[in-house]
Motif scaffolding. Structure first.
Motif, PDB file in Angstrom:
ATOM      1  N   TYR A  58       0.839  -1.190   0.000  1.00 19.37           N
ATOM      2  CA  TYR A  58       0.000   0.000   0.000  1.00 19.37           C
ATOM      3  C   TYR A  58       0.885   1.255   0.000  1.00 19.37           C
ATOM      4  N   GLY A  98      -3.667   4.181   0.180  1.00 15.77           N
ATOM      5  CA  GLY A  98      -4.177   3.925  -1.155  1.00 15.77           C
ATOM      6  C   GLY A  98      -4.601   2.474  -1.345  1.00 15.77           C
ATOM      7  N   ASP A  99      -5.124   2.209  -2.532  1.00 12.79           N
ATOM      8  CA  ASP A  99      -5.504   0.835  -2.853  1.00 12.79           C
ATOM      9  C   ASP A  99      -4.255  -0.047  -2.939  1.00 12.79           C
TER      10      ASP A  99
END
Length: 475
Positions: free
Chosen positions: A184, A200-201
C-alpha cells in the motif's frame, strides 16, 4: 469475533511505533555520529570552557559497531538437497545467489549489519522490480517499523512500513506498507499525530508472506531489541567527563604558577603630568607585567617574596581514562588492544585468548543474521517462481572465515584433517582462507575436467593392446 485490522489502522499503528521509538533511536544515532551530551560544567561557564567540552568528546561507539561487523561477511549460499535434510554443494548459479549478486549485497550487506548492531535491529525488503528481477535492499530502523504476533519468536511480520519521505511544511510524508499479500502507498501530514493519514488501494506484491525481513542483534522474550551502543552510553559519558576534566586541568593548572608578595606593580601614569591614572572606582590602573620563561623577576624592596604553586599532576586523569576504556572493552566484549592500541610483546596465544570473547559475540550475531538471510533467500525463490527453494528450510549461508592466521597454518591443519580423519580433499576446499564462491566453482570445474581426461586416458589404455602382446614368445 475479532475483526481483521484495516490497512488504515495498520498504518496508524506502525507510524505510532515510529513515534514511540523516535527519541530513543535518534539518541543512539547522535552518539554513533559523535554528537554526545555535554559533560558537566558550572552554570556560568565561559566560551573557553564550552570549547574544551566540545573537544573532550572521544567517540568510541563507531568502533563498538565496526569491530564485530567487519568480522561478518556472507560469501555464499548452500541450498538444501531435495528430499533430505543435508545441504547440497554451494553454488553461485542458483536463482537465490543470482538475486544476491544482482542486489549488490556483497557490499551492501555491511550497512544492514551496522544498522542492526547500532539500533538493535534493521530490515530488508525483497521485491520484484519493474524489470521483473528480484532484488533485496536494506531499510533503516529510523524509518521502518514492523508488527509481529510474537515479536520475540516470529520471523515474519504481519505488517511493515517504511517512510520514503518525511512531511515538511505543506508537503505530506510518504511511506510504503506491506501485509502478507499486498503493498500500500501511505501518505501522512504529521510525524506527531495520526491526522491526515491516508492509505491507497493495495496491489499484490507476489509473495505469500510479508516481504520485509528483520535483522536482530539481540532480542529478549518481551520482543525488545538492543544493539551494542545503547548499553554503553553511560560509560561513554563517563569517558567524556574524564577527558574534559583532563583538558581543564591541562589548560589551567598543568604549569607552575609564579607568585610574588610585598611588591606593588607599576601603574599607568599620565604622560604629561606623571600622576597615576585612576579607573572608574578611583583605583590606580596597574600595568601588565611582561614576563615569560626567559625573564627574571626582581624587586627593589627587600621585603618582597617570590614563590610558586605546583602544577596539577595529570597522571591520575590519564589512568582514569584507561580504566574506563578497559571497562568499556569488558562490557562490549571488544578486545582491549582494539581500543587501546597496545599489542606490543603479545604472543599469538595471548592475542587468541583476547579475541575469544569477540569471537563468541560474532558467532551469536552470525546465527541471528544467518536465519534472516535464509528467509530472504526463500522469499527471493518464491518471487522467482521456484516453489522447491521457497520451502527449503535446510539451506544455509556461508560466512567468510576472517580469523587471523597464515595460509601455511591453514594448509597444515587442512592436510591433517585429510590424512588423519580421511575427510575428502574437496570437502576442505571451502575452508581455505579467503576462497570465494567463484574460485571454489572454478576448482570444481577444473577438477572435473582433469578427472575426465584421466578417465579417457585410462579407457584408451585398456582398449589398446600392448606391444608386448604382439611379440612372439621367446624360445
Amino acid at each position: 469475533m475479532a475483526t481483521e485490522p484495516t490497512p488504515l489502522s495498520l498504518a496508524k499503528q506502525l507510524l505510532a511505533v515510529l513515534r514511540k521509538d523516535r527519541d530513543r533511536l535518534e539518541r543512539i544515532d547522535r552518539y554513533h555520529q559523535g554528537q554526545h551530551d555535554d559533560p558537566y560544567m558550572p552554570p556560568n561557564a565561559d566560551d573557553e570552557y564550552r570549547l574544551l567540552a566540545k573537544r573532550s568528546v572521544s567517540n568510541w561507539t563507531p568502533l563498538l559497531v565496526s569491530t564485530p561487523a567487519q568480522a561478518m561477511y556472507v560469501d555464499g549460499f548452500r541450498p538444501g538437497s531435495a528430499g533430505t535434510s543435508l545441504p547440497a554443494a554451494p553454488t553461485s548459479t542458483s536463482t537465490e545467489w543470482e538475486h544476491w549478486q544482482r542486489s549488490r549485497l556483497d557490499s551492501r550487506q555491511a550497512a544492514i549489519y551496522n544498522g542492526a548492531l547500532t539500533f538493535g535491529h534493521s530490515f530488508t525488503l525483497t521485491e520484484k522490480v519493474r524489470s521483473g528481477q528480484i532484488r533485496t535492499k536494506g531499510l533503516s530502523a529510523l524509518r521502518t517499523a514492523a508488527l509481529f504476533e510474537d515479536p520475540a519468536n516470529d520471523d515474519t511480520p504481519y505488517a511493515a512500513l517504511t517512510v520514503t519521505r518525511w512531511p515538511s511544511g505543506d508537503i505530506a510524508g510518504k511511506a510504503r506498507m506491506w501485509d502478507s499479500r499486498r503493498e500500500y502507498e501511505v501518505t501522512f501530514k504529521s510525524r506527531d499525530s495520526d491526522d491526515g493519514v491516508r492509505v491507497g488501494d493495495g496491489r499484490l506484491h507476489g509473495a505469500t508472506e510479508n516481504p520485509v525481513t528483520r535483522f536482530v542483534a539481540a532480542v529478549d522474550l518481551e520482543g525488545r531489541t538492543v544493539g551494542v551502543i545503547e548499553p554503553m552510553i553511560a560509560l561513554q559519558d563517563r569517558i567524556n567527563q574524564t577527558v574534559f576534566d583532563l583538558l581543564v586541568a591541562q589548560t589551567y593548572a598543568s604549569t607552575k604558577v609564579r607568585t610574588v608578595t610585598g611588591m606593588a606593580p607599576p601603574v599607568k601614569r599620565n604622560p604629561e603630568t606623571g600622576e597615576p591614572e585612576l579607573d572608574d572606582n578611583g583605583n590606580e590602573i596597574p600595568l601588565p607585567i611582561n614576563h615569560n620563561a626567559r625573564r627574571f623577576l626582581f624587586a627593589e624592596d627587600p621585603d618582597t617574596k617570590f614563590g610558586s604553586l605546583d602544577e596539577t599532576p595529570l597522571g591520575g586523569f590519564i589512568e582514569s581514562i584507561d580504566m574506563s576504556i578497559r571497562h568499556l572493552s569488558a562490557l562490549a566484549q571488544v578486545p582491549p588492544h582494539h581500543l587501546l592500541g597496545q599489542i606490543a610483546n603479545l604472543s599469538a596465544e595471548a592475542l587468541q585468548a583476547a579475541e575469544t570473547s569477540l569471537a563468541r559475540m560474532v558467532s551469536r550475531f552470525k546465527t541471528s543474521f544467518g536465519e534472516s538471510w535464509e528467509r530472504v533467500f526463500r522469499l527471493a525463490a518464491e518471487l522467482a517462481g521456484n516453489a522447491a527453494s521457497a520451502s527449503d528450510f535446510s539451506g544455509e549461508v556461508i560466512w567468510r572465515d576472517v580469523e587471523s592466521r597464515s595460509l601455511a597454518q591453514a594448509a597444515d591443519a587442512l592436510g591433517k584433517l585429510r590424512e588423519q580423519l580421511g575427510i575428502p580433499a574437496r570437502g576442505l576446499w571451502k575452508r581455505v582462507p579467503g576462497v570465494t564462491q567463484t574460485e571454489y566453482e572454478d576448482w570444481e570445474q577444473m577438477a572435473e575436467e582433469d578427472d575426465s581426461v584421466g578417465q579417457l586416458a585410462s579407457a584408451l589404455t585398456r582398449a589398446t593392446p600392448s606391444v608386448s602382446d604382439d611379440l612372439p614368445a621367446a624360445a
